[in-house]
Motif scaffolding. Structure first.
Motif, PDB file in Angstrom:
ATOM      1  N   THR A 138      19.443  58.243  -3.541  1.00 22.44           N
ATOM      2  CA  THR A 138      19.886  58.604  -4.891  1.00 22.44           C
ATOM      3  C   THR A 138      20.764  59.844  -4.861  1.00 22.44           C
ATOM      4  O   THR A 138      21.852  59.866  -5.464  1.00 22.44           O
ATOM      5  N   ALA A 139      20.333  60.873  -4.153  1.00 21.43           N
ATOM      6  CA  ALA A 139      21.112  62.119  -4.093  1.00 21.43           C
ATOM      7  C   ALA A 139      22.470  61.900  -3.427  1.00 21.43           C
ATOM      8  O   ALA A 139      23.495  62.400  -3.912  1.00 21.43           O
ATOM      9  N   ILE A 140      22.490  61.146  -2.349  1.00 23.51           N
ATOM     10  CA  ILE A 140      23.762  60.899  -1.653  1.00 23.51           C
ATOM     11  C   ILE A 140      24.703  60.086  -2.536  1.00 23.51           C
ATOM     12  O   ILE A 140      25.891  60.411  -2.659  1.00 23.51           O
ATOM     13  N   ASN A 141      24.186  59.031  -3.161  1.00 24.75           N
ATOM     14  CA  ASN A 141      25.032  58.214  -4.042  1.00 24.75           C
ATOM     15  C   ASN A 141      25.528  59.009  -5.242  1.00 24.75           C
ATOM     16  O   ASN A 141      26.683  58.866  -5.657  1.00 24.75           O
ATOM     17  N   ASP A 142      24.688  59.857  -5.801  1.00 26.85           N
ATOM     18  CA  ASP A 142      25.111  60.709  -6.915  1.00 26.85           C
ATOM     19  C   ASP A 142      26.213  61.672  -6.464  1.00 26.85           C
ATOM     20  O   ASP A 142      27.187  61.902  -7.194  1.00 26.85           O
ATOM     21  N   ALA A 143      26.073  62.233  -5.265  1.00 25.03           N
ATOM     22  CA  ALA A 143      27.091  63.149  -4.744  1.00 25.03           C
ATOM     23  C   ALA A 143      28.413  62.418  -4.526  1.00 25.03           C
ATOM     24  O   ALA A 143      29.493  62.946  -4.850  1.00 25.03           O
ATOM     25  N   ILE A 144      28.355  61.207  -3.991  1.00 22.53           N
ATOM     26  CA  ILE A 144      29.576  60.419  -3.777  1.00 22.53           C
ATOM     27  C   ILE A 144      30.259  60.134  -5.111  1.00 22.53           C
ATOM     28  O   ILE A 144      31.477  60.277  -5.236  1.00 22.53           O
ATOM     29  N   LYS A 145      29.480  59.740  -6.121  1.00 26.19           N
ATOM     30  CA  LYS A 145      30.054  59.478  -7.449  1.00 26.19           C
ATOM     31  C   LYS A 145      30.719  60.722  -8.013  1.00 26.19           C
ATOM     32  O   LYS A 145      31.796  60.645  -8.614  1.00 26.19           O
ATOM     33  N   ALA A 146      30.084  61.877  -7.849  1.00 23.00           N
ATOM     34  CA  ALA A 146      30.650  63.125  -8.373  1.00 23.00           C
ATOM     35  C   ALA A 146      31.966  63.457  -7.670  1.00 23.00           C
ATOM     36  O   ALA A 146      32.934  63.877  -8.310  1.00 23.00           O
ATOM     37  N   ILE A 147      32.018  63.259  -6.372  1.00 21.92           N
ATOM     38  CA  ILE A 147      33.240  63.538  -5.619  1.00 21.92           C
ATOM     39  C   ILE A 147      34.336  62.571  -6.032  1.00 21.92           C
ATOM     40  O   ILE A 147      35.478  62.974  -6.263  1.00 21.92           O
ATOM     41  N   LYS A 148      34.001  61.288  -6.148  1.00 27.13           N
ATOM     42  CA  LYS A 148      34.997  60.289  -6.546  1.00 27.13           C
ATOM     43  C   LYS A 148      35.505  60.556  -7.958  1.00 27.13           C
ATOM     44  O   LYS A 148      36.691  60.387  -8.238  1.00 27.13           O
ATOM     45  N   LYS A 149      34.611  60.968  -8.854  1.00 24.16           N
ATOM     46  CA  LYS A 149      34.984  61.214 -10.248  1.00 24.16           C
ATOM     47  C   LYS A 149      36.056  62.303 -10.319  1.00 24.16           C
ATOM     48  O   LYS A 149      36.973  62.232 -11.124  1.00 24.16           O
ATOM     49  N   ASP A 150      35.951  63.282  -9.449  1.00 20.76           N
ATOM     50  CA  ASP A 150      36.909  64.384  -9.442  1.00 20.76           C
ATOM     51  C   ASP A 150      38.091  64.125  -8.517  1.00 20.76           C
ATOM     52  O   ASP A 150      38.885  65.021  -8.232  1.00 20.76           O
ATOM     53  N   ASP A 151      38.218  62.876  -8.033  1.00 15.72           N
ATOM     54  CA  ASP A 151      39.312  62.490  -7.126  1.00 15.72           C
ATOM     55  C   ASP A 151      39.421  63.380  -5.898  1.00 15.72           C
ATOM     56  O   ASP A 151      40.496  63.616  -5.377  1.00 15.72           O
TER      57      ASP A 151
END
Length: 142
Positions: free
Chosen positions: A126-139
C-alpha cells in the motif's frame, strides 16, 4: 545524515535486496525479473505497444526498448511495425516459458511471505503504491 531515515536510501536498499532474491530465482531461466515481467505482460496483452508497456512497468521507453531488443534477439518476442508504432507479440518459444515464469513468481511470493508477515506485506504494498501514485501525479516519474 541518518541513512535509516532517508527514504531514498531505505527504499533503494530494500529494492536491491528483493532484486537479488528475484534475480537468483530467475537465473535458471536465464532471464532478469524485468524480462520475465515483460514476457508476461506481452503474453497477457498481445499487440501491446511500447508506450503501453512503459506505462505498465513505469519505465522510460528507451530503457524498455533495450530490454525488448534482448528478448527479441533471444527469440521470445517479435516486433510488428504498424505505421509509426511498434507492437509486440510473444513467440511460441516465449509462450513456452510462461508456465515456468509463473511458477517462479509463485515461488517468489512464498519467499517474500516467509520474510514479511501478511500485515507488513500489505502495508508495504500500500505504501509503495501510494508513493508511486503521488510521484506520477506530480509528473516526477518518467
Amino acid at each position: 545524515m541518518k541513512f535509516k531515515e532517508c527514504h531514498y536510501f531505505t527504499s533503494a536498499c530494500l529494492s536491491r535486496q528483493l532484486n537479488k532474491i528475484a534475480e537468483k530465482a530467475f537465473s535458471d531461466l536465464k532471464l532478469a525479473p524485468s524480462q520475465a515481467y515483460i514476457l508476461t505482460c506481452v503474453a497477457d496483452e498481445a499487440g501491446i505497444d511500447c508506450k503501453g508497456l512503459a506505462n505498465t512497468m513505469l519505465l522510460a521507453p528507451s530503457s524498455l526498448t533495450r530490454m525488448i531488443d534482448k528478448l527479441e534477439a533471444m527469440g521470445y518476442l517479435r516486433r510488428e511495425v504498424q505505421g509509426r508504432c511498434c507492437v509486440h507479440h510473444i513467440t511460441a518459444k516465449g509462450q513456452a516459458l510462461i508456465p515456468q515464469i509463473e511458477a517462479v513468481w509463485g515461488e517468489l511470493e512464498h519467499v517474500f511471505s516467509s520474510l514479511f508477515d501478511d500485515e507488513l506485506r500489505q502495508r508495504l504494498s500500500t505504501a509503495i503504491n501510494d508513493a508511486i501514485k503521488a510521484i506520477k501525479k506530480d509528473d516526477v516519474l518518467l
